[in-house]
Design a protein around this motif. Structure first.
Motif, PDB file in Angstrom:
ATOM      1  N   LEU B 132     -56.766  19.587   6.938  1.00 12.26           N
ATOM      2  CA  LEU B 132     -56.067  18.683   6.506  1.00 12.26           C
ATOM      3  C   LEU B 132     -55.619  18.488   5.351  1.00 12.26           C
ATOM      4  N   GLN B 133     -54.454  17.926   4.865  1.00 10.15           N
ATOM      5  CA  GLN B 133     -54.138  17.765   3.293  1.00 10.15           C
ATOM      6  C   GLN B 133     -53.653  16.978   2.822  1.00 10.15           C
ATOM      7  N   ARG B 134     -54.412  16.695   1.705  1.00 10.89           N
ATOM      8  CA  ARG B 134     -54.826  15.331   1.454  1.00 10.89           C
ATOM      9  C   ARG B 134     -52.768  14.765   0.620  1.00 10.89           C
ATOM     10  N   ALA B 135     -52.601  13.960   1.643  1.00 10.05           N
ATOM     11  CA  ALA B 135     -51.204  13.171   0.135  1.00 10.05           C
ATOM     12  C   ALA B 135     -51.484  12.545  -0.849  1.00 10.05           C
ATOM     13  N   THR B 571     -55.227  10.871  -1.295  1.00 10.77           N
ATOM     14  CA  THR B 571     -55.547   9.569  -0.261  1.00 10.77           C
ATOM     15  C   THR B 571     -56.263  10.970   0.846  1.00 10.77           C
ATOM     16  N   GLU B 572     -57.312  10.564   1.574  1.00  9.55           N
ATOM     17  CA  GLU B 572     -57.946  11.214   2.471  1.00  9.55           C
ATOM     18  C   GLU B 572     -57.082  11.005   3.731  1.00  9.55           C
ATOM     19  N   PRO B 573     -57.242  12.481   3.972  1.00 12.02           N
ATOM     20  CA  PRO B 573     -56.586  13.274   5.212  1.00 12.02           C
ATOM     21  C   PRO B 573     -56.666  12.143   6.861  1.00 12.02           C
ATOM     22  N   LEU B 574     -58.163  11.601   6.865  1.00 13.97           N
ATOM     23  CA  LEU B 574     -58.869  10.938   7.779  1.00 13.97           C
ATOM     24  C   LEU B 574     -58.150  10.099   8.231  1.00 13.97           C
ATOM     25  N   VAL B 575     -56.439   9.922   8.430  1.00 12.96           N
ATOM     26  CA  VAL B 575     -56.755   8.411   9.100  1.00 12.96           C
ATOM     27  C   VAL B 575     -55.669   8.700  10.390  1.00 12.96           C
ATOM     28  N   ALA B 576     -55.178   7.777  11.188  1.00  9.50           N
ATOM     29  CA  ALA B 576     -55.144   7.611  12.099  1.00  9.50           C
ATOM     30  C   ALA B 576     -53.385   8.060  12.259  1.00  9.50           C
ATOM     31  N   ALA B 622     -49.771   6.248   6.271  1.00 12.27           N
ATOM     32  CA  ALA B 622     -51.042   6.591   5.588  1.00 12.27           C
ATOM     33  C   ALA B 622     -51.739   6.321   4.832  1.00 12.27           C
ATOM     34  N   SER B 623     -50.851   6.170   3.317  1.00 17.36           N
ATOM     35  CA  SER B 623     -51.376   5.461   2.599  1.00 17.36           C
ATOM     36  C   SER B 623     -52.233   4.096   2.552  1.00 17.36           C
ATOM     37  N   LEU B 624     -51.945   3.245   3.779  1.00 19.31           N
ATOM     38  CA  LEU B 624     -52.988   1.902   3.823  1.00 19.31           C
ATOM     39  C   LEU B 624     -54.244   2.188   5.363  1.00 19.31           C
ATOM     40  N   CYS B 625     -54.065   3.472   5.564  1.00 21.66           N
ATOM     41  CA  CYS B 625     -55.158   3.167   6.608  1.00 21.66           C
ATOM     42  C   CYS B 625     -57.127   3.776   5.860  1.00 21.66           C
ATOM     43  N   GLN B 626     -57.459   3.637   6.331  1.00 25.69           N
ATOM     44  CA  GLN B 626     -59.057   3.336   5.703  1.00 25.69           C
ATOM     45  C   GLN B 626     -59.826   4.799   6.887  1.00 25.69           C
TER      46      GLN B 626
END
Lengths: 107, 659
Positions: B132-135, B571-576, B622-626
């Motif tokens: 996974l890649q970080r944004a 940002t964490e790439p662990l998003v929905a 993706a930047s709002l998703c936690q």
């Protein structure tokens, strides 16, 4: 010099018939602030701060010497409502009376 | 076929004491895809991490499982380790065999069995992991400091000195906080105002600092680096651009009220500045008590104001601003000792709190620094100070120690002797003086100023003539004692601000059972909250004295500066993620998302027969998703998946544990 004996508190607990109900002898939260002695209407200076300390440290002779004092308590709970550490002082005194009944009066 | 390496950590005896490491290793070696197994006394140590990197290279590993402590502790450490060896950071899985296993099990055989199960779960899951890649997101280069006491001022000054803009939001008319109310500060006895007011002036004059007094934070939205904050600027009814702070208005105002700043010992007007050194030195009109607002008549201030600055028609303003970091420095409140009926606070005028005494002894206070009894203005001869009023009292007050009372009581004892040669009696349960120069200060109170320290708690205070008799026990002697005092000072506890929990809910940070804000880690992350980008300073986190508050404020500021100095945040790439092919567009996920990260969007799609249709599907910002996963549970078609925790991952884990 008194030899300390940590088992005495356990003996007091075992002497209490209701020890399983959750109101067993427990004074370890006491901070020795002395408010119990200060509010006591009987003016019992010994009770309960020092007495409990005798029990916790295991000074059995001193506990037994104070049989009169232990029975002069009115169980009015003035001390208990003022205790900042929430020690159930009156319950503890009742536990001690059971202990004295067995150990001193052989009841 | 994957090539998974399993690294089992002893954590000294923390894990090895309750888990048979050799058995775990042997079991792991037989699991599917596992090609390499190694144990290490401390996997997180430098040699432990080097061993992982060496194995990745030599054994050509493409997935790594670390069986050690909680991922909350070291997941980031090991992510860095594997990416240092050229592997994607998300091809790592942690099996928590410490907190979830060795620490909570008393039986070694059962503990070992569970550790094997946890390792198997991780091995099955890691096989499904994909790189996974970080944004990256932008950072708003501005900080918000909530609270203008010494903590807020210090934090703002530090951030401003680093060249970043700061806004201080303070709910009262002036910055300064409780420190402005104090007279002297322990252990050096320098005057509180003399060291505070220069800092207040610095804050006001600093180009990078914007003061918003008489204002409150209303709403907070967004996330680290990009908070959108709504601030309510309460109507001051003063045109601050015209007002010169000359003071004619409050000298002419006919409405007299008890002053909050003087804790009711002094008076203020309905148009007022809380204290002479207030910053900004511009008054506010107290709408509730102003005669004009109540009756429609008066306007004395407006008539006399030479600058024409009075603006009765001013309304509350809502200001929306963007911030990259937030520092919470809302401070404490003094506990009201009324529940102690036996001390007579509120019944006897001469029973006062510690903070009230500070006002009595302060040169800008209601008595101009002369220590007089509130009842008859007489100078007291014998003064009793009672410590632990509220503190360390589960029955009537609060269970914790307020930390500052021992020292400020010693200070009061010294001031009483120094200023009016009164004799101080201090009733204490324990004297706690951990701090630089604190024990020496306490000794000074007893040796040089002859304060009588009595170990015991006062049981009753009653009036006898014009004396207050304090009954207590000297527990060292085992004798009851009584002191006939002229005045009694209650060293009342430090408690949370009344609105602490409400602000915590607005900010989305957590608080403990005493309503103090919770730090992210009690030892290693004492100024961060669990919400990224929000930091804590001062007594809002727990009782603190001034040196500690200032230290924590600077620490919080340096954290905020570190955040603001970054051009972009990863940002964490662990998003929905939405599988648009099967999303039905019901948008059931939208109201469920607590971060407002999901919205609908219209896509074009070619269907059978070559026709193009339009339909709505969910879309994740993706930047709002936690990555909380609430939407994945709500999704009826299974179109929503959290990356790194997809349904496939979870089922692999269930298979590992249950089959």
């Amino acid at each position: 010099m008194a030899l300390l004996n940590p088992d005495l508190a356990d003996q007091v607990r075992q002497a209490t018939p209701w020890s399983s109900s959750g109101h067993e002898f427990n004074a370890s939260a006491c901070m020795n602030c002395g408010v119990c002695g200060a509010v006591c209407p009987m003016g019992i200076e010994l009770l309960p701060r020092k007495l409990f300390r005798y029990v916790l440290l295991g000074m059995e002779d001193q506990v037994k010497e104070n049989t009169e004092t232990i029975y002069s308590c009115l169980l009015c709970k003035m001390c208990e409502v003022n205790c900042p550490a929430g020690v159930h002082i009156a319950e503890n005194v009742r536990s001690l009376r059971h202990f004295i009944n067995r150990q001193v009066f052989r009841l | 076929m994957r090539r998974v390496g399993v690294f089992v950590c002893w954590c000294g005896s923390n894990i090895a004491g309750m888990v048979d490491i050799e058995q775990v290793k042997a079991a792991a070696a037989k699991m599917p895809n596992v090609v390499y197994v190694e144990d290490n006394k401390y996997t997180c140590s430098e040699p432990g991490q080097a061993a992982i990197q060496k194995a990745i290279k030599e054994q050509n590993l493409d997935r790594v499982v670390v069986a050690a402590c909680s991922p909350r502790m070291h997941e980031n450490t090991f992510r860095r380790t594997v990416s240092g060896a050229g592997l994607n950071a998300y091809l790592l899985e942690i099996a928590n065999i410490r907190e979830h296993c060795s620490w909570v099990h008393p039986d070694k055989a059962a503990g070992t069995k569970k550790a094997v199960d946890l390792v198997r779960r991780a091995v099955y899951k890691v096989a499904k992991n994909v790189p996974l890649q970080r944004a990256s997101i932008d950072v708003t280069k501005k900080a918000l400091v909530i609270g203008g006491g010494i903590a807020g001022i210090q934090a703002a000054l530090d951030i401003a000195d680093a060249g970043q803009p700061v806004v201080i939001v303070e709910k009262t008319p002036s910055i300064g906080g409780h420190m402005a109310q104090l007279d002297k500060t322990f252990p050096t006895l320098d005057c509180s105002a003399c060291i505070l007011t220069p800092k207040m002036v610095d804050a006001a004059q600093n180009q990078n600092i914007t003061l918003m007094t008489w204002s409150e934070v209303e709403k907070v939205e967004g996330y680290i680096g990009n908070f959108t904050v709504t601030i309510r600027k309460k109507a001051r009814h003063i045109d601050t651009t015209k007002c010169t702070g000359c003071g004619i208005c409050w000298s002419k105002c006919p409405a007299k009220l008890p002053s909050e700043f003087d804790l009711g010992l002094g008076q203020r007007k309905a148009i007022y500045v809380p204290f002479p050194q207030a910053i900004p030195n511009k008054p506010v009109i107290d709408e509730k008590n102003c005669i004009y607002f109540k009756t429609g008549k008066c306007k004395a201030c407006q008539i006399f104001c030479p600058a024409g600055a009075i603006a009765f028609d001013q309304k509350d303003e809502l200001i929306e601003e963007k911030f990259g970091a937030i520092i919470v420095a809302t401070g404490y409140e003094q506990w009201d000792p009324s529940p102690y009926g036996e001390y007579g606070y509120g019944r006897y005028k001469d029973v006062i709190t510690g903070l009230e005494f500070e006002r009595l002894v302060n040169a800008s206070g209601p008595t101009e620094g002369k220590i007089k009894r509130p009842s008859d203005g007489k100078i007291p001869k014998d003064v009793v100070i009672i410590q632990c009023v509220g503190s360390r009292d589960e029955a009537k007050g609060i269970p914790y120690c307020s930390k500052t009372c021992c020292m400020y009581s010693a200070k009061h004892a010294i001031l009483l002797d120094e200023k009016i040669h009164a004799h101080p009696y201090v009733f204490y349960m324990d004297v706690r003086t951990p701090g630089k120069g604190y024990e020496e200060f306490y000794k000074r109170a007893t040796e040089e100023h002859h304060a009588t320290y009595i170990r015991g708690r006062v049981s009753k205070v009653y009036q006898k003539g014009d004396k207050l008799v304090c009954l207590g026990e000297d527990t060292l002697l085992g004798k009851k004692v009584a002191v006939e005092a002229d005045m009694v000072i209650l060293a009342s506890a430090m408690v949370h601000q009344p609105a602490a929990s409400k602000l915590a809910q607005t900010l989305g940070i957590s608080y403990d059972q005493n309503h103090f804000y919770t730090e992210a880690h009690a030892k290693l992350r004492p100024v961060e909250t669990n919400t990224a980008g929000i930091f804590l300073a001062g007594a809002c986190q727990g009782p603190k004295d001034i040196p500690e508050t200032v230290a924590q404020a600077s620490a919080a500021a340096s954290k905020a500066i570190g955040l603001l100095s970054k051009a972009k945040l990863e940002t964490e790439p662990l998003v929905a993620q939405v599988n648009e092919g099967i999303c039905s567009g019901c948008l059931w996920c939208k109201p469920i998302c607590p971060y407002k990260a999901i919205d609908g969007k219209v896509i074009k799609e070619r269907i059978a027969g070559g026709k193009t249709i339009e339909r709505t599907v969910a879309s994740v910002n993706a930047s709002l998703c936690q990555g909380c996963g609430a939407c994945t549970v709500a999704c009826r078609t299974g179109a929503m998946n959290v990356l790194g925790f997809t349904n496939e991952h979870i089922l692999a884990e269930v298979d590992a544990l249950c089959l």
